[in-house]
Design a protein around this motif. Structure first.
Motif, short mmCIF file in Angstrom:
data_model
loop_
_atom_site.label_atom_id
_atom_site.label_comp_id
_atom_site.label_asym_id
_atom_site.label_seq_id
_atom_site.Cartn_x
_atom_site.Cartn_y
_atom_site.Cartn_z
N LEU A 65 0.86 -1.21 0.05
CA LEU A 65 -0.18 -0.05 0.01
C LEU A 65 0.86 1.24 -0.01
O LEU A 65 0.73 2.23 -0.42
N THR A 66 2.06 1.22 0.76
CA THR A 66 2.95 2.26 0.69
C THR A 66 3.45 2.59 -0.68
O THR A 66 3.61 3.84 -1.40
N GLY A 67 3.76 1.60 -1.44
CA GLY A 67 4.27 1.74 -2.88
C GLY A 67 3.17 2.20 -3.89
O GLY A 67 3.18 3.17 -4.47
N GLU A 68 1.97 1.59 -3.55
CA GLU A 68 0.72 2.27 -4.27
C GLU A 68 0.50 3.67 -3.96
O GLU A 68 0.25 4.61 -4.98
N THR A 69 0.64 4.26 -2.67
CA THR A 69 0.26 5.69 -2.43
C THR A 69 1.42 6.39 -2.94
O THR A 69 0.86 7.47 -3.53
N LEU A 70 2.50 6.22 -3.05
CA LEU A 70 3.58 6.84 -3.65
C LEU A 70 3.48 7.06 -5.04
O LEU A 70 3.79 8.09 -5.62
N ARG A 71 3.17 6.00 -5.68
CA ARG A 71 2.93 5.92 -7.04
C ARG A 71 1.73 7.02 -7.43
O ARG A 71 1.85 7.43 -8.27
N THR A 72 0.76 6.77 -6.59
CA THR A 72 -0.43 7.77 -6.82
C THR A 72 -0.19 8.87 -6.75
O THR A 72 -0.79 10.11 -7.40
N VAL A 73 0.30 9.36 -5.60
CA VAL A 73 0.36 10.75 -5.20
C VAL A 73 1.49 11.52 -5.93
O VAL A 73 1.51 12.62 -6.32
N LEU A 74 2.68 10.79 -6.18
CA LEU A 74 3.83 11.47 -6.78
C LEU A 74 3.66 11.54 -8.51
O LEU A 74 2.68 10.96 -9.03
N ARG A 75 4.38 12.41 -8.96
CA ARG A 75 4.29 12.72 -10.27
C ARG A 75 5.07 11.50 -11.03
O ARG A 75 5.88 11.02 -10.73
N ALA A 76 4.34 11.39 -12.47
CA ALA A 76 5.33 10.00 -13.03
C ALA A 76 6.74 10.62 -13.39
O ALA A 76 7.47 9.49 -13.55
N SER A 77 7.20 11.63 -13.43
CA SER A 77 8.35 12.08 -13.53
C SER A 77 9.35 12.02 -12.39
O SER A 77 10.61 11.99 -12.43
#
Ligand code: GTP
Length: 376
Positions: free
Chosen positions: A274-286
């Motif tokens: 879930l931490t990985g998922e949260t980081l991916r969703t909140v941060l920009r793709a760049s």
């Protein structure tokens, strides 16, 4: 002519066998579908030859059905290798319907042969169309697609010839130039198709290896080695910072040992996911996000202004707690340290400074982010 037919048949059988021996066939793989295609060709032609000796109507119909099933297997191979949705109903229905139509039409040899060639030619062209459109730059697509297209066009040409000019249409075992050309083309398309799909299989295995080598399997984030490589390149490996606005953030989950102890390791793993998922969703793709190790994560934020960083940090804390509450029924928080990467600073030096800030955050009571001068 029979000798040539037998050669094509044996060729298809040997290639099918070589695929099993050489590559090993995983169930539901693209190569397994191609193996069915080769076996279908061999079975189809064997039945058509047998039909010239006994039970002509039944065996010819079974032969045509096997060839059509083989064309369906070719479409299936293309779908599997190109990750396209599989039109299962069509793939099964077309050979069955063709079998019924062929049997019904068979007293009329011309009509039966025309319908069979028309249907199989259209199926093969369908497969080649799937192969030829789609992502560019994949070599094997062209090899398989062009080979199938040539074969499909030839089969359709046979349909047109038998329906339009039945008097000149040769029986399939007559040594007529049309039959010779068709068989040579078919043989070439089987060989080229096998080579092409073997290349596809190798490409897929290579991509899987690259994924395995660069991603963390639990969170799907970059693993430490890959993240270090990419972050180092983004920062110009210390030889003058390529991105002067970059912020390096090191995060560590709070009391994670307690989560494992109280809820068990699988729940601990779920928190990491879930931490990985949260980081991916909140941060920009760049932004570059990685799992640094254990319950520690590393992020390189590109061009991150102070106000933007403050908002982002608050969103990350909220989002992780909220997601864990929603899925697991309890909050999880993290401590973090942030530094603005200085011109000429190496990645290792920036990580060491961020780690100092993370240490400060842990000692100041956790659930917070401590920043070095220049971040805010
Ligand atoms: N479930 C799970 N646990 C892991 C994994 N990797 C590391 N851990 C656990 O993470 C825990 C880290 O514990 P500590 O280093 O004491 O850190 P902490 O409990 O978060 O305490 P603070 O960082 O001080 O807040 C250990 O119990 C490790 O076994 C993993 O992949 N899955």
């Amino acid at each position: 002519m029979i000798t040539l037919l037998m050669a094509v048949l044996v060729n298809a059988l040997l290639m099918s066998l070589a695929l099993v021996v050489g590559v090993g066939i995983r169930a539901r793989s693209g190569l397994q579908a191609w193996q069915f295609m080769l076996l279908g060709q061999a079975a189809g032609f064997t039945l058509l030859i047998a039909a010239t000796l006994v039970l002509p109507r039944l065996l010819a119909t079974l032969g045509v059905t096997a060839l059509s099933a083989s064309a369906s297997a070719m479409v299936l191979t293309a779908c599997r290798f190109l990750s396209l949705p599989v039109p299962r109903r069509w793939l099964v229905a077309v050979p069955l319907l063709l079998g019924v139509a062929h049997f019904a039409a068979l007293p009329d040899q011309v009509l039966a042969t025309g319908v069979a060639n028309l249907t199989i030619g259209a199926q093969v062209l369908w497969g080649s169309w799937l192969l030829l459109q789609g992502a560019a730059g994949v070599r094997w697509r062209w090899l398989c697609g062009v080979a199938a297209a040539a074969n499909g066009v030839m089969t359709l040409a046979r349909a047109v010839l038998v329906l339009g000019w039945p008097a000149v249409y040769p029986n399939f075992i007559t040594p007529h130039p049309l039959n010779l050309t068709s068989l040579l083309l078919l043989n070439a398309s089987l060989v080229l198709g096998t080579m092409g799909f073997l290349l596809a299989h190798r490409d897929a295995a290579e991509q899987a290896l690259v994924r395995l080598a660069s991603l963390d399997t639990l969170t799907g984030l970059l693993n430490r080695r890959e993240w270090m490589g990419r972050a180092g390149r983004a920062l110009g490996s210390g030889a003058g910072t390529a991105d002067p606005g970059a912020v390096l953030l090191m995060l560590d989950l709070d009391h994670f040992k307690r989560v494992n102890d109280e809820h068990g390791h699988p729940v601990g793993d779920e928190v990491l996911r879930l931490t990985g998922e949260t980081l991916r969703t909140v941060l920009r793709a760049s932004d570059l996000v990685g799992r640094y190790g254990g319950e520690e994560f590393c992020v390189l934020l590109r061009q991150c202004e102070p106000a933007a960083f403050e908002r982002l940090d608050a969103r990350l804390h909220e989002a992780l707690a909220g997601r864990c509450r929603e899925v697991l029924g309890f909050d999880v928080n993290f401590s973090a340290g942030a530094v603005r990467v200085q011109a000429g600073e190496t990645l290792a030096a920036a990580i060491a400074r961020a780690d100092d800030q993370l240490y400060r955050a842990k000692h100041a009571g956790r659930a917070r982010t401590c920043c070095a001068d220049g971040v805010l």
